[in-house]
Design a protein around this motif. Structure first.
Motif, PDB file in Angstrom:
ATOM      1  N   MET A  73       0.833  -1.216   0.000  1.00  0.00           N
ATOM      2  CA  MET A  73       0.000   0.000   0.000  1.00  0.00           C
ATOM      3  C   MET A  73       0.858   1.253   0.000  1.00  0.00           C
ATOM      4  N   GLY A  74       2.130   1.090  -0.354  1.00  0.00           N
ATOM      5  CA  GLY A  74       2.982   2.273  -0.490  1.00  0.00           C
ATOM      6  C   GLY A  74       3.434   2.807   0.851  1.00  0.00           C
ATOM      7  N   ASN A  75       3.793   4.076   0.830  1.00  0.00           N
ATOM      8  CA  ASN A  75       4.441   4.725   1.954  1.00  0.00           C
ATOM      9  C   ASN A  75       3.399   5.198   2.963  1.00  0.00           C
ATOM     10  N   THR A  76       2.823   4.245   3.700  1.00  0.00           N
ATOM     11  CA  THR A  76       1.699   4.627   4.555  1.00  0.00           C
ATOM     12  C   THR A  76       2.115   4.967   5.976  1.00  0.00           C
ATOM     13  N   ASN A  77       3.373   4.709   6.308  1.00  0.00           N
ATOM     14  CA  ASN A  77       3.770   5.038   7.666  1.00  0.00           C
ATOM     15  C   ASN A  77       5.107   5.767   7.689  1.00  0.00           C
ATOM     16  N   PRO A  78       5.152   6.937   7.027  1.00  0.00           N
ATOM     17  CA  PRO A  78       6.417   7.659   6.955  1.00  0.00           C
ATOM     18  C   PRO A  78       6.790   8.222   8.319  1.00  0.00           C
ATOM     19  N   SER A  79       8.055   8.321   8.556  1.00  0.00           N
ATOM     20  CA  SER A  79       8.508   8.925   9.804  1.00  0.00           C
ATOM     21  C   SER A  79       8.097  10.383   9.822  1.00  0.00           C
ATOM     22  N   ARG A  80       7.595  10.830  10.943  1.00  0.00           N
ATOM     23  CA  ARG A  80       7.222  12.234  11.033  1.00  0.00           C
ATOM     24  C   ARG A  80       8.372  13.085  11.555  1.00  0.00           C
TER      25      ARG A  80
ATOM     26  N   ILE B 289      -6.228   8.454   6.130  1.00  0.00           N
ATOM     27  CA  ILE B 289      -6.412   7.106   5.563  1.00  0.00           C
ATOM     28  C   ILE B 289      -6.118   6.003   6.575  1.00  0.00           C
ATOM     29  N   GLU B 290      -5.751   6.397   7.779  1.00  0.00           N
ATOM     30  CA  GLU B 290      -5.445   5.383   8.803  1.00  0.00           C
ATOM     31  C   GLU B 290      -6.640   4.463   9.018  1.00  0.00           C
ATOM     32  N   GLY B 291      -6.397   3.180   8.977  1.00  0.00           N
ATOM     33  CA  GLY B 291      -7.444   2.196   9.255  1.00  0.00           C
ATOM     34  C   GLY B 291      -8.374   1.913   8.081  1.00  0.00           C
ATOM     35  N   ILE B 292      -8.147   2.556   6.921  1.00  0.00           N
ATOM     36  CA  ILE B 292      -8.978   2.292   5.737  1.00  0.00           C
ATOM     37  C   ILE B 292      -8.182   1.370   4.818  1.00  0.00           C
ATOM     38  N   SER B 293      -8.821   0.303   4.324  1.00  0.00           N
ATOM     39  CA  SER B 293      -8.039  -0.608   3.484  1.00  0.00           C
ATOM     40  C   SER B 293      -8.439  -0.580   2.014  1.00  0.00           C
TER      41      SER B 293
ATOM     42  N   ARG C  90      -9.529   4.921   0.375  1.00  0.00           N
ATOM     43  CA  ARG C  90      -8.313   5.634   0.824  1.00  0.00           C
ATOM     44  C   ARG C  90      -8.112   6.895  -0.012  1.00  0.00           C
ATOM     45  N   VAL C  91      -8.263   6.769  -1.347  1.00  0.00           N
ATOM     46  CA  VAL C  91      -8.095   7.935  -2.226  1.00  0.00           C
ATOM     47  C   VAL C  91      -9.167   8.978  -1.915  1.00  0.00           C
ATOM     48  N   ARG C  92     -10.402   8.521  -1.733  1.00  0.00           N
ATOM     49  CA  ARG C  92     -11.483   9.450  -1.412  1.00  0.00           C
ATOM     50  C   ARG C  92     -11.152  10.239  -0.140  1.00  0.00           C
ATOM     51  N   SER C  93     -10.680   9.511   0.875  1.00  0.00           N
ATOM     52  CA  SER C  93     -10.401  10.134   2.161  1.00  0.00           C
ATOM     53  C   SER C  93      -9.212  11.097   2.053  1.00  0.00           C
ATOM     54  N   MET C  94      -8.213  10.688   1.283  1.00  0.00           N
ATOM     55  CA  MET C  94      -7.016  11.515   1.102  1.00  0.00           C
ATOM     56  C   MET C  94      -7.363  12.831   0.391  1.00  0.00           C
TER      57      MET C  94
ATOM     58  N   GLU D 275      -0.825   6.156  -3.351  1.00  0.00           N
ATOM     59  CA  GLU D 275      -2.253   5.831  -3.194  1.00  0.00           C
ATOM     60  C   GLU D 275      -2.962   5.753  -4.544  1.00  0.00           C
ATOM     61  N   LEU D 276      -2.658   6.710  -5.430  1.00  0.00           N
ATOM     62  CA  LEU D 276      -3.315   6.727  -6.744  1.00  0.00           C
ATOM     63  C   LEU D 276      -2.938   5.494  -7.557  1.00  0.00           C
ATOM     64  N   ARG D 277      -1.721   5.030  -7.366  1.00  0.00           N
ATOM     65  CA  ARG D 277      -1.223   3.855  -8.095  1.00  0.00           C
ATOM     66  C   ARG D 277      -2.137   2.634  -7.897  1.00  0.00           C
ATOM     67  N   GLN D 278      -2.783   2.562  -6.742  1.00  0.00           N
ATOM     68  CA  GLN D 278      -3.672   1.417  -6.477  1.00  0.00           C
ATOM     69  C   GLN D 278      -4.943   1.463  -7.336  1.00  0.00           C
ATOM     70  N   LEU D 279      -5.246   2.649  -7.858  1.00  0.00           N
ATOM     71  CA  LEU D 279      -6.471   2.788  -8.668  1.00  0.00           C
ATOM     72  C   LEU D 279      -6.167   2.956 -10.152  1.00  0.00           C
ATOM     73  N   VAL D 280      -4.960   3.420 -10.473  1.00  0.00           N
ATOM     74  CA  VAL D 280      -4.609   3.699 -11.869  1.00  0.00           C
ATOM     75  C   VAL D 280      -3.536   2.711 -12.304  1.00  0.00           C
ATOM     76  N   PRO D 281      -3.930   1.688 -13.051  1.00  0.00           N
ATOM     77  CA  PRO D 281      -2.967   0.639 -13.375  1.00  0.00           C
ATOM     78  C   PRO D 281      -1.911   1.106 -14.387  1.00  0.00           C
ATOM     79  N   ASP D 282      -2.247   2.121 -15.166  1.00  0.00           N
ATOM     80  CA  ASP D 282      -1.338   2.596 -16.205  1.00  0.00           C
ATOM     81  C   ASP D 282      -0.294   3.538 -15.592  1.00  0.00           C
ATOM     82  N   GLU D 283       0.921   3.007 -15.358  1.00  0.00           N
ATOM     83  CA  GLU D 283       1.965   3.760 -14.647  1.00  0.00           C
ATOM     84  C   GLU D 283       2.281   5.097 -15.320  1.00  0.00           C
TER      85      GLU D 283
END
Lengths: 211, 211
Positions: free
Chosen positions: A1-8, A97-101, A106-110, A157-165
């Motif tokens: 799911m990508g970089n979902t827990n970056p260091s703050r 997006i925390e807790g949304i799978s 996730r994109v909607r919330s973001m 996050e968008l990558r999960q919805l848009v397959p065309d890189e």
């Protein structure tokens, strides 16, 4: 799911963490916070270059000399504002997006959170965007790193919805651009509420990303 | 098909008509055009408030007194730049749909032209957007009228594709926002060409408007 827990902590240095909707809560209560808030408001009105340290100090009933106890320079104030604003916008997106799978949710919330943040904090957000080039080079590097982290986060996050890189880069620009530009045109009273706007833009973006 | 043939004379006053991609061709060749171009560049670098008439005059090898022969004040220069820029962006959009009858292709062409204009003229476009509040009230009224005309024009075209009237206002904001915000992030060399970007945004917008 990508970089979902970056260091703050990496780029934020001495900043705290946002616990509510107030970006300024990243700074301790007291003159440092008061001066940063006053400077953001003054830069927003007149622009960075046309604002003097005297203008800012006067807002909080201080002498320019008193201000230098808390900030080394006007440039240092702009840097603090830029860090607070950029980090707070990133945190809003990240926390949303925390807790949304489900990728779509996730994109909607973001999108909702990023747009809402820029509508709510449109005066601060204008300073962030319009005065970026006024930052000193060393300061700019730190802010550019937070901006890259934000772009990376959105792209992942968008990558999960848009397959065309090949479409990811432009979709990321468009999504962030819609949110950021809210700060330019947003007007309290005349515009939809930050919540309504966030909802509406999230819907438009999901349509835009459909295959 | 909506407002497809608006009068160009109403708000443009003494401005000419754009015959090519150069907004400055709305002003006659000579010192008035040179000064407006120099002022747009200086306002873009430092902001309106921090730029002096001396800074502008020096760019074209004139004394401040020499400048006042052509412009009554710095405010008058900003007003001229704002009229040239706003009218030129409107013209680009308007000209782009001439002779096209399919609603979808009209919207595609309109989004492409508006986005392309903001990428090509991103320095001028930044001044238009960021210094809007620096305009004097009487000047602002004239510019606000061109902005309303632009919004109306876009809304009329989008209406042909979006049957739900309650969505038109937000779709119009989003479409114009995407184009305008290009000026903020566009960077020659790093960004896609104005043509590529226009094409790509037109595609994203058509997806966004699908039922």
């Amino acid at each position: 799911m990508g970089n979902t827990n970056p260091s703050r902590s990496g780029t934020t240095g001495d900043l705290g963490t946002v616990s509510n909707d107030d970006p300024w809560s990243l700074l301790p209560v007291g003159p440092r916070r008061q001066l940063a808030q006053a400077a953001a408001s003054e830069f927003g009105k007149r622009g960075y270059h046309a604002t003097t340290t005297r203008d800012i100090a006067e807002c909080v009933g201080m002498s320019p000399a008193g201000m230098y106890v808390h900030y080394a320079s006007k440039a240092d104030l702009l840097f603090t504002i830029a860090r607070v604003g950029h980090q707070s916008a990133f945190d809003a997106m990240h926390l949303s997006i925390e807790g949304i799978s489900a990728p779509k949710e996730r994109v909607r919330s973001m999108v909702r959170a990023f747009t809402r943040w820029h509508a709510m904090h449109h005066v601060l957000a204008r300073v962030l965007q319009y005065e970026l080039r006024a930052l000193e080079p060393a300061h700019y590097k730190v802010i550019a790193a937070i901006r890259r982290k934000t772009e990376q986060f959105a792209a992942d996050e968008l990558r999960q919805l848009v397959p065309d890189e090949s479409r990811i880069a432009m979709c990321t620009i468009a999504v962030l651009s819609l949110g950021i530009d809210t700060a330019r045109w947003y007007s309290i009273g005349k515009s939809p509420s930050p919540e309504e706007l966030g909802e509406c833009y999230a819907d438009l973006v999901l349509r835009m990303l459909r295959r």
